[in-house]
Motif scaffolding. Structure first.
Motif, PDB file in Angstrom:
ATOM      1  N   ASP A   1       1.121  -1.120  -0.247  1.00  0.00           N
ATOM      2  CA  ASP A   1       0.061  -0.037  -0.140  1.00  0.00           C
ATOM      3  C   ASP A   1       0.619   1.426  -0.442  1.00  0.00           C
ATOM      4  O   ASP A   1       0.163   2.485  -0.980  1.00  0.00           O
ATOM      5  N   VAL A   2       1.857   1.283   0.889  1.00  0.00           N
ATOM      6  CA  VAL A   2       3.008   2.307   0.347  1.00  0.00           C
ATOM      7  C   VAL A   2       3.687   2.623  -0.358  1.00  0.00           C
ATOM      8  O   VAL A   2       3.442   4.169  -0.903  1.00  0.00           O
ATOM      9  N   VAL A   3       3.888   1.701  -1.101  1.00  0.00           N
ATOM     10  CA  VAL A   3       4.538   1.994  -3.103  1.00  0.00           C
ATOM     11  C   VAL A   3       3.120   1.810  -3.578  1.00  0.00           C
ATOM     12  O   VAL A   3       3.111   3.083  -4.809  1.00  0.00           O
ATOM     13  N   ASN A   4       2.167   2.282  -3.820  1.00  0.00           N
ATOM     14  CA  ASN A   4       1.087   1.953  -4.868  1.00  0.00           C
ATOM     15  C   ASN A   4       0.184   3.413  -4.231  1.00  0.00           C
ATOM     16  O   ASN A   4       0.750   4.147  -4.668  1.00  0.00           O
ATOM     17  N   MET A   5       1.111   3.870  -3.192  1.00  0.00           N
ATOM     18  CA  MET A   5       0.375   5.281  -2.688  1.00  0.00           C
ATOM     19  C   MET A   5       1.428   6.049  -2.988  1.00  0.00           C
ATOM     20  O   MET A   5       1.280   7.960  -3.356  1.00  0.00           O
ATOM     21  N   LEU A   6       2.076   5.820  -2.661  1.00  0.00           N
ATOM     22  CA  LEU A   6       4.323   6.803  -2.660  1.00  0.00           C
ATOM     23  C   LEU A   6       4.848   6.922  -3.265  1.00  0.00           C
ATOM     24  O   LEU A   6       5.394   7.282  -3.461  1.00  0.00           O
ATOM     25  N   GLY A   7       5.200   5.289  -3.881  1.00  0.00           N
ATOM     26  CA  GLY A   7       6.048   5.916  -4.340  1.00  0.00           C
ATOM     27  C   GLY A   7       5.529   5.076  -5.932  1.00  0.00           C
ATOM     28  O   GLY A   7       6.110   4.741  -7.410  1.00  0.00           O
ATOM     29  N   ARG A   8       4.719   5.861  -6.927  1.00  0.00           N
ATOM     30  CA  ARG A   8       4.708   5.907  -8.314  1.00  0.00           C
ATOM     31  C   ARG A   8       5.376   6.202  -9.466  1.00  0.00           C
ATOM     32  O   ARG A   8       5.779   7.083  -9.194  1.00  0.00           O
TER      33      ARG A   8
END
Length: 388
Positions: free
Chosen positions: A228-235
Protein backbone atom coordinates in the motif's frame (compact mmCIF):
# COMPACT_ATOMS: atom_id res chain seq x y z
CA UNK A 1 31.89 10.10 -3.92
CA UNK A 2 30.84 7.14 -6.04
CA UNK A 3 29.69 3.59 -5.50
CA UNK A 4 32.57 1.12 -5.71
CA UNK A 5 34.92 4.10 -5.57
CA UNK A 6 36.88 2.31 -2.85
CA UNK A 7 38.16 -0.37 -5.23
CA UNK A 8 41.06 0.03 -7.64
CA UNK A 9 40.34 1.69 -11.02
CA UNK A 10 41.68 -1.29 -12.96
CA UNK A 11 39.28 -3.59 -11.07
CA UNK A 12 36.34 -1.31 -11.84
CA UNK A 13 37.27 -1.37 -15.52
CA UNK A 14 37.16 -5.16 -15.47
CA UNK A 15 33.82 -5.27 -13.68
CA UNK A 16 31.85 -2.51 -15.35
CA UNK A 17 30.56 -1.89 -18.85
CA UNK A 18 29.72 1.60 -17.55
CA UNK A 19 31.27 2.62 -14.25
CA UNK A 20 29.21 4.22 -11.46
CA UNK A 21 29.05 7.99 -11.78
CA UNK A 22 30.36 10.45 -9.22
CA UNK A 23 28.01 12.58 -7.12
CA UNK A 24 28.23 14.99 -4.20
CA UNK A 25 25.96 16.14 -1.39
CA UNK A 26 25.00 19.04 -3.66
CA UNK A 27 23.86 16.85 -6.57
CA UNK A 28 20.20 17.01 -7.69
CA UNK A 29 17.81 15.35 -5.26
CA UNK A 30 16.55 12.88 -7.87
CA UNK A 31 20.08 11.55 -8.30
CA UNK A 32 20.82 11.49 -4.56
CA UNK A 33 17.62 9.60 -3.75
CA UNK A 34 18.68 6.84 -6.15
CA UNK A 35 22.28 6.90 -4.88
CA UNK A 36 21.56 6.36 -1.16
CA UNK A 37 22.20 2.64 -1.43
CA UNK A 38 22.77 0.88 1.88
CA UNK A 39 22.14 3.58 4.49
CA UNK A 40 24.13 2.54 7.55
CA UNK A 41 22.72 3.47 10.96
CA UNK A 42 24.99 4.23 13.90
CA UNK A 43 24.10 5.30 17.47
CA UNK A 44 25.07 8.93 18.02
CA UNK A 45 26.64 7.95 21.34
CA UNK A 46 29.59 6.06 19.82
CA UNK A 47 32.76 7.54 21.34
CA UNK A 48 34.78 7.22 18.11
CA UNK A 49 32.00 8.25 15.76
CA UNK A 50 34.26 10.40 13.58
CA UNK A 51 36.65 7.52 12.99
CA UNK A 52 33.71 5.19 12.33
CA UNK A 53 32.38 7.52 9.62
CA UNK A 54 35.78 7.80 7.95
CA UNK A 55 36.32 4.04 8.14
CA UNK A 56 32.93 3.16 6.64
CA UNK A 57 33.32 5.74 3.89
CA UNK A 58 36.63 4.11 2.92
CA UNK A 59 34.77 0.77 2.69
CA UNK A 60 32.13 1.99 0.27
CA UNK A 61 29.37 3.47 2.46
CA UNK A 62 27.85 6.56 0.84
CA UNK A 63 25.05 7.36 3.29
CA UNK A 64 24.83 7.13 7.09
CA UNK A 65 22.25 7.96 9.75
CA UNK A 66 23.51 9.06 13.16
CA UNK A 67 20.72 8.03 15.47
CA UNK A 68 19.36 9.83 18.52
CA UNK A 69 16.13 7.84 18.60
CA UNK A 70 15.47 4.12 19.11
CA UNK A 71 19.12 3.02 19.08
CA UNK A 72 19.89 4.84 22.34
CA UNK A 73 18.18 5.00 25.73
CA UNK A 74 16.08 7.94 26.87
CA UNK A 75 18.68 8.77 29.49
CA UNK A 76 21.41 9.03 26.82
CA UNK A 77 19.81 11.62 24.51
CA UNK A 78 21.57 14.67 25.95
CA UNK A 79 24.95 12.91 25.93
CA UNK A 80 24.26 11.69 22.40
CA UNK A 81 23.57 15.21 21.18
CA UNK A 82 26.73 16.51 22.83
CA UNK A 83 28.82 13.70 21.36
CA UNK A 84 27.29 14.16 17.92
CA UNK A 85 28.08 17.87 17.83
CA UNK A 86 31.64 17.29 19.06
CA UNK A 87 32.33 14.44 16.63
CA UNK A 88 30.96 16.26 13.56
CA UNK A 89 32.90 19.37 14.53
CA UNK A 90 36.03 17.21 14.64
CA UNK A 91 35.18 15.68 11.27
CA UNK A 92 34.72 19.14 9.74
CA UNK A 93 38.30 19.95 10.73
CA UNK A 94 39.65 17.11 8.59
CA UNK A 95 39.90 18.72 5.14
CA UNK A 96 41.21 15.61 3.39
CA UNK A 97 38.29 13.38 4.36
CA UNK A 98 35.32 12.87 2.03
CA UNK A 99 32.49 11.78 4.34
CA UNK A 100 29.34 10.08 3.10
CA UNK A 101 25.93 11.73 3.06
CA UNK A 102 25.15 12.23 6.75
CA UNK A 103 21.70 12.41 8.33
CA UNK A 104 20.63 12.72 11.96
CA UNK A 105 17.67 10.74 13.25
CA UNK A 106 15.95 12.94 15.82
CA UNK A 107 13.17 12.37 18.34
CA UNK A 108 11.47 15.78 18.41
CA UNK A 109 11.10 18.69 15.98
CA UNK A 110 12.86 21.00 18.44
CA UNK A 111 16.08 19.02 18.09
CA UNK A 112 16.45 20.04 14.43
CA UNK A 113 17.07 23.80 14.84
CA UNK A 114 18.93 23.22 18.10
CA UNK A 115 21.41 20.78 16.53
CA UNK A 116 21.88 22.95 13.44
CA UNK A 117 22.64 25.93 15.68
CA UNK A 118 25.07 23.93 17.84
CA UNK A 119 26.87 22.47 14.84
CA UNK A 120 27.70 25.93 13.50
CA UNK A 121 30.08 25.69 10.50
CA UNK A 122 30.10 21.88 10.78
CA UNK A 123 26.52 21.87 9.47
CA UNK A 124 28.11 21.78 6.01
CA UNK A 125 28.65 18.04 6.57
CA UNK A 126 24.95 17.45 7.15
CA UNK A 127 22.59 16.34 4.38
CA UNK A 128 19.43 16.26 6.49
CA UNK A 129 17.33 14.59 9.15
CA UNK A 130 15.46 11.31 9.53
CA UNK A 131 11.97 11.87 10.96
CA UNK A 132 10.60 9.03 13.11
CA UNK A 133 7.07 7.57 13.26
CA UNK A 134 5.90 9.89 10.53
CA UNK A 135 2.23 10.76 10.04
CA UNK A 136 0.68 13.99 8.84
CA UNK A 137 -0.09 15.18 12.36
CA UNK A 138 3.29 14.25 13.87
CA UNK A 139 5.32 14.92 10.74
CA UNK A 140 4.34 18.46 9.84
CA UNK A 141 6.12 20.05 12.85
CA UNK A 142 9.31 18.17 11.85
CA UNK A 143 9.07 19.40 8.26
CA UNK A 144 8.39 22.97 9.36
CA UNK A 145 11.36 22.86 11.74
CA UNK A 146 13.58 21.52 8.98
CA UNK A 147 12.50 24.27 6.58
CA UNK A 148 13.27 26.93 9.20
CA UNK A 149 16.65 25.37 10.00
CA UNK A 150 17.51 25.27 6.32
CA UNK A 151 16.72 28.97 5.99
CA UNK A 152 18.67 29.91 9.09
CA UNK A 153 21.75 27.86 8.19
CA UNK A 154 21.81 28.49 4.45
CA UNK A 155 22.43 24.78 4.00
CA UNK A 156 20.18 22.55 1.88
CA UNK A 157 18.70 19.99 4.24
CA UNK A 158 16.64 16.96 3.26
CA UNK A 159 14.06 15.02 5.21
CA UNK A 160 13.72 11.25 5.22
CA UNK A 161 10.45 10.38 7.01
CA UNK A 162 10.22 6.90 8.52
CA UNK A 163 6.87 5.18 7.93
CA UNK A 164 6.49 2.98 11.01
CA UNK A 165 3.46 4.11 13.01
CA UNK A 166 0.67 1.75 14.14
CA UNK A 167 -1.87 3.94 12.32
CA UNK A 168 -0.18 2.95 9.08
CA UNK A 169 -0.22 -0.73 9.99
CA UNK A 170 -3.82 -1.07 11.17
CA UNK A 171 -6.27 -1.72 8.37
CA UNK A 172 -8.98 0.61 9.68
CA UNK A 173 -6.69 3.65 9.68
CA UNK A 174 -4.20 2.84 6.91
CA UNK A 175 -5.75 4.65 3.95
CA UNK A 176 -6.48 7.81 5.91
CA UNK A 177 -2.93 7.76 7.30
CA UNK A 178 -1.40 7.28 3.87
CA UNK A 179 -3.46 10.11 2.44
CA UNK A 180 -2.28 12.37 5.26
CA UNK A 181 1.35 11.35 4.75
CA UNK A 182 1.05 12.17 1.07
CA UNK A 183 -0.36 15.63 1.81
CA UNK A 184 2.54 16.35 4.16
CA UNK A 185 5.38 15.14 1.96
CA UNK A 186 3.81 16.59 -1.19
CA UNK A 187 3.74 20.03 0.43
CA UNK A 188 7.47 19.73 1.17
CA UNK A 189 8.31 17.68 -1.92
CA UNK A 190 11.57 19.52 -2.65
CA UNK A 191 12.88 18.67 0.82
CA UNK A 192 11.83 15.00 1.00
CA UNK A 193 14.68 12.87 -0.31
CA UNK A 194 13.20 9.43 0.37
CA UNK A 195 10.65 7.59 2.49
CA UNK A 196 11.98 4.86 4.76
CA UNK A 197 10.02 1.82 5.98
CA UNK A 198 10.18 0.89 9.67
CA UNK A 199 9.27 -2.78 9.42
CA UNK A 200 10.62 -3.67 12.88
CA UNK A 201 8.03 -1.38 14.45
CA UNK A 202 5.31 -2.94 12.31
CA UNK A 203 6.24 -6.40 13.57
CA UNK A 204 6.38 -5.22 17.17
CA UNK A 205 2.71 -4.21 17.06
CA UNK A 206 1.83 -7.89 16.72
CA UNK A 207 4.68 -9.42 18.70
CA UNK A 208 6.32 -10.73 15.52
CA UNK A 209 9.92 -11.17 14.50
CA UNK A 210 10.93 -12.73 11.21
CA UNK A 211 13.52 -15.50 11.22
CA UNK A 212 16.81 -15.13 9.29
CA UNK A 213 15.51 -17.33 6.47
CA UNK A 214 12.36 -15.21 6.02
CA UNK A 215 11.98 -11.84 4.31
CA UNK A 216 9.64 -8.99 5.15
CA UNK A 217 7.53 -10.16 2.21
CA UNK A 218 6.94 -13.53 3.90
CA UNK A 219 5.22 -11.76 6.81
CA UNK A 220 1.89 -11.06 5.17
CA UNK A 221 0.76 -8.23 7.43
CA UNK A 222 4.02 -6.40 6.73
CA UNK A 223 3.92 -7.18 3.01
CA UNK A 224 0.45 -5.65 2.80
CA UNK A 225 1.73 -2.37 4.26
CA UNK A 226 4.69 -2.26 1.86
CA UNK A 227 2.30 -2.86 -1.02
CA UNK A 228 0.00 0.00 0.00
CA UNK A 229 2.90 2.39 0.66
CA UNK A 230 4.32 1.78 -2.81
CA UNK A 231 0.83 1.97 -4.32
CA UNK A 232 0.13 5.43 -2.91
CA UNK A 233 3.59 6.97 -2.41
CA UNK A 234 5.89 5.26 -4.90
CA UNK A 235 4.15 5.82 -8.22
CA UNK A 236 6.15 6.45 -11.38
CA UNK A 237 3.83 9.17 -12.70
CA UNK A 238 5.74 12.07 -11.14
CA UNK A 239 3.77 12.10 -7.89
CA UNK A 240 5.77 9.38 -6.16
CA UNK A 241 8.86 9.30 -3.98
CA UNK A 242 11.81 6.96 -3.59
CA UNK A 243 10.85 4.33 -1.01
CA UNK A 244 13.74 2.46 0.60
CA UNK A 245 13.83 -1.17 1.71
CA UNK A 246 13.35 -2.26 5.34
CA UNK A 247 16.13 -3.09 7.75
CA UNK A 248 17.65 -6.57 7.89
CA UNK A 249 18.25 -7.51 11.53
CA UNK A 250 20.71 -10.41 11.24
CA UNK A 251 24.41 -10.19 10.60
CA UNK A 252 25.73 -13.69 11.26
CA UNK A 253 24.29 -16.87 9.78
CA UNK A 254 25.69 -20.29 9.06
CA UNK A 255 27.78 -20.44 5.93
CA UNK A 256 26.06 -22.16 3.06
CA UNK A 257 25.71 -20.09 -0.06
CA UNK A 258 28.86 -19.12 -1.90
CA UNK A 259 31.01 -22.25 -1.94
CA UNK A 260 29.57 -23.75 -5.17
CA UNK A 261 29.44 -20.35 -6.84
CA UNK A 262 33.06 -19.63 -6.00
CA UNK A 263 34.12 -22.86 -7.69
CA UNK A 264 32.33 -21.79 -10.87
CA UNK A 265 33.55 -18.19 -10.99
CA UNK A 266 36.56 -17.59 -13.29
CA UNK A 267 37.03 -14.16 -11.71
CA UNK A 268 37.93 -15.81 -8.41
CA UNK A 269 40.24 -18.57 -9.65
CA UNK A 270 43.47 -18.54 -7.70
CA UNK A 271 42.18 -16.16 -5.02
CA UNK A 272 43.27 -16.69 -1.44
CA UNK A 273 41.31 -18.80 1.02
CA UNK A 274 40.83 -15.64 3.08
CA UNK A 275 38.77 -14.11 0.29
CA UNK A 276 36.55 -17.19 0.10
CA UNK A 277 35.96 -17.11 3.83
CA UNK A 278 35.19 -13.40 3.71
CA UNK A 279 32.63 -14.04 1.01
CA UNK A 280 30.96 -16.76 3.02
CA UNK A 281 30.76 -14.45 6.02
CA UNK A 282 28.70 -12.10 3.85
CA UNK A 283 26.51 -14.89 2.51
CA UNK A 284 23.11 -14.18 4.00
CA UNK A 285 20.45 -15.99 2.05
CA UNK A 286 17.54 -14.13 3.59
CA UNK A 287 19.14 -10.73 3.07
CA UNK A 288 19.87 -11.44 -0.59
CA UNK A 289 16.32 -12.66 -1.18
CA UNK A 290 14.90 -9.59 0.53
CA UNK A 291 17.02 -7.17 -1.51
CA UNK A 292 15.86 -8.88 -4.70
CA UNK A 293 12.23 -8.63 -3.55
CA UNK A 294 12.75 -4.98 -2.59
CA UNK A 295 13.69 -4.23 -6.18
CA UNK A 296 10.84 -6.30 -7.58
CA UNK A 297 8.38 -4.33 -5.43
CA UNK A 298 9.66 -0.89 -6.39
CA UNK A 299 11.99 -0.15 -3.46
CA UNK A 300 15.51 1.21 -3.89
CA UNK A 301 18.19 1.38 -1.21
CA UNK A 302 17.98 -0.22 2.21
CA UNK A 303 18.26 0.61 5.89
CA UNK A 304 21.27 -1.27 7.33
CA UNK A 305 22.38 -1.79 10.91
CA UNK A 306 25.61 -3.67 10.22
CA UNK A 307 28.51 -2.92 7.83
CA UNK A 308 28.39 -6.46 6.39
CA UNK A 309 25.03 -5.62 4.77
CA UNK A 310 26.41 -2.77 2.68
CA UNK A 311 28.22 -4.67 -0.05
CA UNK A 312 25.36 -7.09 -0.81
CA UNK A 313 22.96 -4.16 -1.17
CA UNK A 314 25.31 -2.33 -3.51
CA UNK A 315 26.30 -5.40 -5.53
CA UNK A 316 22.65 -6.27 -6.18
CA UNK A 317 21.90 -2.65 -7.12
CA UNK A 318 24.31 -2.67 -10.07
CA UNK A 319 22.40 -2.78 -13.35
CA UNK A 320 23.09 -5.90 -15.39
CA UNK A 321 24.25 -5.57 -18.97
CA UNK A 322 20.99 -7.16 -20.12
CA UNK A 323 18.82 -4.70 -18.14
CA UNK A 324 20.84 -1.80 -19.53
CA UNK A 325 20.48 -3.06 -23.07
CA UNK A 326 16.72 -3.42 -22.71
CA UNK A 327 16.32 0.03 -21.12
CA UNK A 328 18.33 1.72 -23.86
CA UNK A 329 16.28 0.04 -26.58
CA UNK A 330 12.98 1.04 -24.97
CA UNK A 331 14.05 4.69 -24.66
CA UNK A 332 15.41 5.08 -28.19
CA UNK A 333 13.96 8.30 -29.71
CA UNK A 334 12.60 6.44 -32.72
CA UNK A 335 10.52 4.26 -30.38
CA UNK A 336 8.64 7.17 -28.85
CA UNK A 337 5.43 6.19 -30.57
CA UNK A 338 5.32 2.78 -28.92
CA UNK A 339 5.52 -0.71 -30.32
CA UNK A 340 7.18 -3.96 -29.37
CA UNK A 341 10.87 -4.85 -29.77
CA UNK A 342 12.71 -8.12 -29.47
CA UNK A 343 15.47 -7.71 -26.90
CA UNK A 344 19.08 -7.82 -28.04
CA UNK A 345 19.44 -10.87 -25.78
CA UNK A 346 16.63 -12.49 -27.85
CA UNK A 347 14.90 -13.83 -24.74
CA UNK A 348 12.01 -11.38 -24.26
CA UNK A 349 9.83 -8.74 -25.86
CA UNK A 350 10.23 -5.12 -24.77
CA UNK A 351 6.98 -3.18 -24.98
CA UNK A 352 7.92 0.48 -25.34
CA UNK A 353 5.02 2.20 -23.59
CA UNK A 354 4.40 -0.19 -20.65
CA UNK A 355 8.12 -0.57 -19.91
CA UNK A 356 9.11 3.09 -20.32
CA UNK A 357 8.92 4.03 -16.61
CA UNK A 358 10.93 0.89 -15.74
CA UNK A 359 13.55 1.84 -18.32
CA UNK A 360 13.87 5.38 -16.98
CA UNK A 361 14.35 4.12 -13.43
CA UNK A 362 16.86 1.54 -14.62
CA UNK A 363 19.00 4.15 -16.37
CA UNK A 364 18.89 6.37 -13.28
CA UNK A 365 20.11 3.41 -11.20
CA UNK A 366 22.79 2.74 -13.83
CA UNK A 367 23.99 6.31 -13.48
CA UNK A 368 24.83 5.86 -9.79
CA UNK A 369 25.51 2.11 -9.46
CA UNK A 370 26.97 1.43 -12.90
CA UNK A 371 26.38 -1.31 -15.48
CA UNK A 372 28.14 -4.65 -15.12
CA UNK A 373 30.04 -6.24 -17.97
CA UNK A 374 28.27 -9.12 -19.69
CA UNK A 375 30.21 -11.82 -17.86
CA UNK A 376 30.08 -10.18 -14.43
CA UNK A 377 27.55 -11.17 -11.78
CA UNK A 378 26.79 -10.59 -8.12
CA UNK A 379 29.59 -12.81 -6.76
CA UNK A 380 32.30 -10.95 -8.68
CA UNK A 381 30.95 -7.56 -7.60
CA UNK A 382 30.74 -8.64 -4.00
CA UNK A 383 34.22 -10.16 -3.99
CA UNK A 384 35.78 -7.05 -5.49
CA UNK A 385 34.27 -4.82 -2.82
CA UNK A 386 35.42 -6.77 0.24
CA UNK A 387 38.27 -4.91 1.96
CA UNK A 388 41.66 -6.61 1.85
Amino acid sequence: MRHFGHIAPEVRQRLFHREPGAFTADSPSRLLSAALGATLYSPATRPRLTDDIVKQSARGVVSMVLCLEDSIGNEDVAAGEENLVAQLTDLARRPDDNPPLLFIRVRTPEQIPDLVRRLGPAVRLLSGFVLPKFTEERGMPFLEALADAETDSGRRLFAMPVLESPELLYRESRMETLEGIFRAVDKYRDRVLALRLGVTDFCSSYGLRRAPDMTAYDVQIVASVISDVVNMLGRADGTGFTVTGPVWEYFRVQERMFKPQLRRSPFLEGQAEALREALIEHAMDGLLREITLDHANGLLGKTCIHPSHVLPVHALSVVSHEEFSDAQDILRPECGGGGVLRSQYTNKMNEVKPHRAWAERTLLRAEVFGVANEDIGFVELLAAGIPA
